[in-house]
Design a protein around this motif. Structure first.
Motif, PDB file in Angstrom:
ATOM      1  N   TYR A 104       0.826  -1.077   0.177  1.00 10.70           N
ATOM      2  CA  TYR A 104       0.040  -0.076   0.036  1.00 10.70           C
ATOM      3  C   TYR A 104       0.829   1.324   0.115  1.00 10.70           C
ATOM      4  O   TYR A 104       0.426   2.322  -0.642  1.00 10.70           O
ATOM      5  CB  TYR A 104      -0.834  -0.039   1.324  1.00 10.70           C
ATOM      6  CG  TYR A 104      -2.205  -0.825   0.916  1.00 10.70           C
ATOM      7  CD1 TYR A 104      -3.281  -0.440   0.344  1.00 10.70           C
ATOM      8  CD2 TYR A 104      -2.014  -2.180   1.193  1.00 10.70           C
ATOM      9  CE1 TYR A 104      -4.447  -1.061   0.409  1.00 10.70           C
ATOM     10  CE2 TYR A 104      -3.200  -3.237   1.188  1.00 10.70           C
ATOM     11  CZ  TYR A 104      -4.333  -2.550   0.680  1.00 10.70           C
ATOM     12  OH  TYR A 104      -5.498  -3.637   0.670  1.00 10.70           O
ATOM     13  N   ARG A 124       1.519   4.370  -2.908  1.00 10.48           N
ATOM     14  CA  ARG A 124       1.619   5.795  -2.785  1.00 10.48           C
ATOM     15  C   ARG A 124       2.981   6.312  -2.839  1.00 10.48           C
ATOM     16  O   ARG A 124       3.029   7.556  -2.589  1.00 10.48           O
ATOM     17  CB  ARG A 124       1.025   5.978  -1.427  1.00 10.48           C
ATOM     18  CG  ARG A 124      -0.345   5.683  -0.815  1.00 10.48           C
ATOM     19  CD  ARG A 124      -1.356   6.798  -1.409  1.00 10.48           C
ATOM     20  NE  ARG A 124      -2.543   6.425  -0.886  1.00 10.48           N
ATOM     21  CZ  ARG A 124      -3.484   7.203  -0.668  1.00 10.48           C
ATOM     22  NH1 ARG A 124      -3.282   8.549  -0.672  1.00 10.48           N
ATOM     23  NH2 ARG A 124      -4.624   6.941  -0.271  1.00 10.48           N
ATOM     24  N   ASP A 173     -10.406   0.342   3.610  1.00 10.61           N
ATOM     25  CA  ASP A 173     -10.597   1.859   3.086  1.00 10.61           C
ATOM     26  C   ASP A 173     -10.660   3.001   4.210  1.00 10.61           C
ATOM     27  O   ASP A 173     -10.064   3.895   3.951  1.00 10.61           O
ATOM     28  CB  ASP A 173     -12.080   1.929   2.439  1.00 10.61           C
ATOM     29  CG  ASP A 173     -12.120   1.341   1.019  1.00 10.61           C
ATOM     30  OD1 ASP A 173     -11.087   1.061   0.610  1.00 10.61           O
ATOM     31  OD2 ASP A 173     -13.391   1.113   0.673  1.00 10.61           O
ATOM     32  N   LEU A 174     -11.367   2.489   5.218  1.00  8.79           N
ATOM     33  CA  LEU A 174     -11.065   3.518   6.497  1.00  8.79           C
ATOM     34  C   LEU A 174      -9.721   3.700   7.010  1.00  8.79           C
ATOM     35  O   LEU A 174      -9.095   4.670   7.179  1.00  8.79           O
ATOM     36  CB  LEU A 174     -12.016   2.909   7.519  1.00  8.79           C
ATOM     37  CG  LEU A 174     -11.931   3.942   8.847  1.00  8.79           C
ATOM     38  CD1 LEU A 174     -12.391   5.383   8.734  1.00  8.79           C
ATOM     39  CD2 LEU A 174     -12.617   3.236   9.930  1.00  8.79           C
ATOM     40  N   PHE A 200      -6.613   2.916   5.505  1.00  9.22           N
ATOM     41  CA  PHE A 200      -5.592   3.475   4.605  1.00  9.22           C
ATOM     42  C   PHE A 200      -6.203   5.074   4.447  1.00  9.22           C
ATOM     43  O   PHE A 200      -4.974   5.722   4.167  1.00  9.22           O
ATOM     44  CB  PHE A 200      -5.191   2.618   3.241  1.00  9.22           C
ATOM     45  CG  PHE A 200      -4.668   1.294   3.696  1.00  9.22           C
ATOM     46  CD1 PHE A 200      -3.342   1.351   4.078  1.00  9.22           C
ATOM     47  CD2 PHE A 200      -5.295   0.152   3.660  1.00  9.22           C
ATOM     48  CE1 PHE A 200      -2.820   0.149   4.281  1.00  9.22           C
ATOM     49  CE2 PHE A 200      -4.770  -0.978   3.933  1.00  9.22           C
ATOM     50  CZ  PHE A 200      -3.162  -1.134   4.352  1.00  9.22           C
ATOM     51  N   ASP A 201      -7.189   5.268   4.104  1.00 11.01           N
ATOM     52  CA  ASP A 201      -7.579   6.770   3.871  1.00 11.01           C
ATOM     53  C   ASP A 201      -7.116   7.394   5.146  1.00 11.01           C
ATOM     54  O   ASP A 201      -6.476   8.577   4.999  1.00 11.01           O
ATOM     55  CB  ASP A 201      -9.047   6.716   3.656  1.00 11.01           C
ATOM     56  CG  ASP A 201      -9.644   6.338   2.243  1.00 11.01           C
ATOM     57  OD1 ASP A 201      -8.615   6.064   1.408  1.00 11.01           O
ATOM     58  OD2 ASP A 201     -10.774   6.219   2.175  1.00 11.01           O
ATOM     59  N   THR A 202      -7.262   7.035   6.280  1.00 12.85           N
ATOM     60  CA  THR A 202      -6.834   7.685   7.473  1.00 12.85           C
ATOM     61  C   THR A 202      -5.308   7.748   7.481  1.00 12.85           C
ATOM     62  O   THR A 202      -4.923   8.746   8.080  1.00 12.85           O
ATOM     63  CB  THR A 202      -7.530   6.954   8.592  1.00 12.85           C
ATOM     64  OG1 THR A 202      -8.617   6.882   8.736  1.00 12.85           O
ATOM     65  CG2 THR A 202      -6.837   7.704   9.914  1.00 12.85           C
ATOM     66  N   GLY A 258      -4.089   9.856   4.792  1.00 14.76           N
ATOM     67  CA  GLY A 258      -4.563  11.446   4.981  1.00 14.76           C
ATOM     68  C   GLY A 258      -3.756  12.099   6.209  1.00 14.76           C
ATOM     69  O   GLY A 258      -3.425  13.429   5.995  1.00 14.76           O
ATOM     70  N   ASP A 296       0.136  12.389   4.489  1.00  9.37           N
ATOM     71  CA  ASP A 296       0.668  13.064   3.133  1.00  9.37           C
ATOM     72  C   ASP A 296       1.083  14.559   3.533  1.00  9.37           C
ATOM     73  O   ASP A 296       1.836  15.143   2.724  1.00  9.37           O
ATOM     74  CB  ASP A 296      -0.473  12.894   2.285  1.00  9.37           C
ATOM     75  CG  ASP A 296      -0.745  11.695   1.312  1.00  9.37           C
ATOM     76  OD1 ASP A 296       0.393  11.031   1.920  1.00  9.37           O
ATOM     77  OD2 ASP A 296      -1.655  11.177   0.694  1.00  9.37           O
TER      78      ASP A 296
END
Length: 340
Positions: free
Chosen positions: A138, A142, A323-324, A326-328, A331, A334
């Motif tokens: 993952y 990115r 989703d929760l 890796f988005d967290t 986010g 970054d």
């Protein structure tokens, strides 16, 4: 009191002291061997599972309502990992363990395109760098380079005693220095640990870290080793903290290890100035989610965040809600990692 009476009392006292000393040696050594010596008492076979990726569906730590979902997500993650590994050239590197004569192994997974961003991924108890490769895939997506070390007494690293994060915290600082020395002072580094590895990155956050370490991600860390061991001894065997954990502390120090009572992620995050994301599964049956809340509240970092994942068992937050998760994570990272 007569001379004879005093002699009897002294003899009884000596006998009790000898029994206590024997108890410390027997119980303490048994605990150290059982918990902290690789391969003792069938530990490796008992704790490791084929293709384990940070959690065990058989350990009773998975909420029944999400078990099938976790397994499906796990299989997808393994497939993603395998596809990525087929396209990356992995390099093994070595450094000296802090204060020791033996080496530690680390594994570098370069990004497809040159980048200054690095993720240092730190595995859990009885795992190795390979157990972090699903997570590395993952990060690779990115655009991150990845360094995944084998902690002391794990994988291809040396050492006779598992550090449970405490001596490892200094090794992580040295790994960061290695990346900076080799790839330049412009690098940005994120520390991401799971379970024991999460405790290690929390412990490292309380040290003087290079400014290139921009953020910490702690996934299901324990607050301190003494409390965690006491909880497990009671849960698994119905035994009290004393004499079991206290005897283990004495013998671990005597065998050239470290002091269990000093191994506190909670105390270390109180000194941290590094932005930290704490993650924990609400259904974690091994390390309670309350420990994440304690760490979050105690953390002195100027920016911190807490994510509790509903239904997630121990080290299974990513597999429960990818989703929760890796988005967290991304986010949070970054905005801190600078330009790629």
């Amino acid at each position: 009191m007569g001379t004879k009476t005093r002699a009897v009392i002294a003899g009884a006292g000596a006998a009790l002291a000898a029994l206590y000393g024997l108890s410390v040696v027997l119980i303490g050594n048994k605990c150290v061997d059982f918990a902290l010596v690789p391969g003792k008492d069938g530990k490796t076979g008992r704790m490791r599972k084929p293709d384990r990726i940070g959690g065990d569906l058989a350990n009773g730590s998975v909420d029944a309502s999400v078990a099938s979902l976790v397994e499906a997500n796990r299989e997808a993650m393994l497939a993603k990992r395998d596809a990525w590994l087929s396209s990356v050239e992995v390099e093994r590197v070595r450094i000296k363990a802090a204060g020791e004569s033996y080496d530690l192994a680390g594994f570098v997974y370069p990004a497809k395109k040159p980048t200054l961003r690095w993720a240092m991924l730190v595995h859990g108890y009885t795992n190795t760098h390979a157990d972090m490769e699903y997570l590395a895939a993952y990060y690779a997506d990115r655009g991150y380079n990845v360094l995944a070390p084998d902690l002391r007494a794990h994988g291809e690293s040396g050492g006779d005693l598992i550090g449970m994060g405490w001596p490892d915290r200094i090794d992580l600082v040295h790994w960061a220095d290695h990346l900076i020395g080799r790839f330049g002072e412009e690098v940005s580094i994120a520390l991401h640990g799971i379970s024991m590895g999460a405790a290690a990155v929390c412990m490292a956050s309380g040290e003087t870290l290079p400014f290139q370490v921009k953020a910490v991600v702690s996934d299901c860390a324990f607050t301190d080793l003494s409390s965690m061991l006491a909880g497990q001894v009671k849960k698994l065997y119905g035994l009290p903290r004393h004499p079991v954990v206290d005897d283990a502390r004495i013998m671990l120090k005597a065998r050239g290890g470290y002091d269990i009572k000093r191994a506190s992620a909670l105390d270390q995050v109180k000194k941290s100035s590094t932005p930290t994301l704490f993650i924990h599964g609400l259904s974690d049956g091994f390390i309670p989610a309350s420990m994440a809340r304690e760490l979050f509240e105690a953390c002195a970092a100027p920016e911190k965040r807490l994510l509790i994942v509903a239904g997630a068992g121990h080290a299974l937050s990513a597999q429960t809600d990818p989703d929760l998760y890796f988005d967290t994570v991304f986010g949070f990272l970054d905005s801190k990692m600078g330009e790629a």
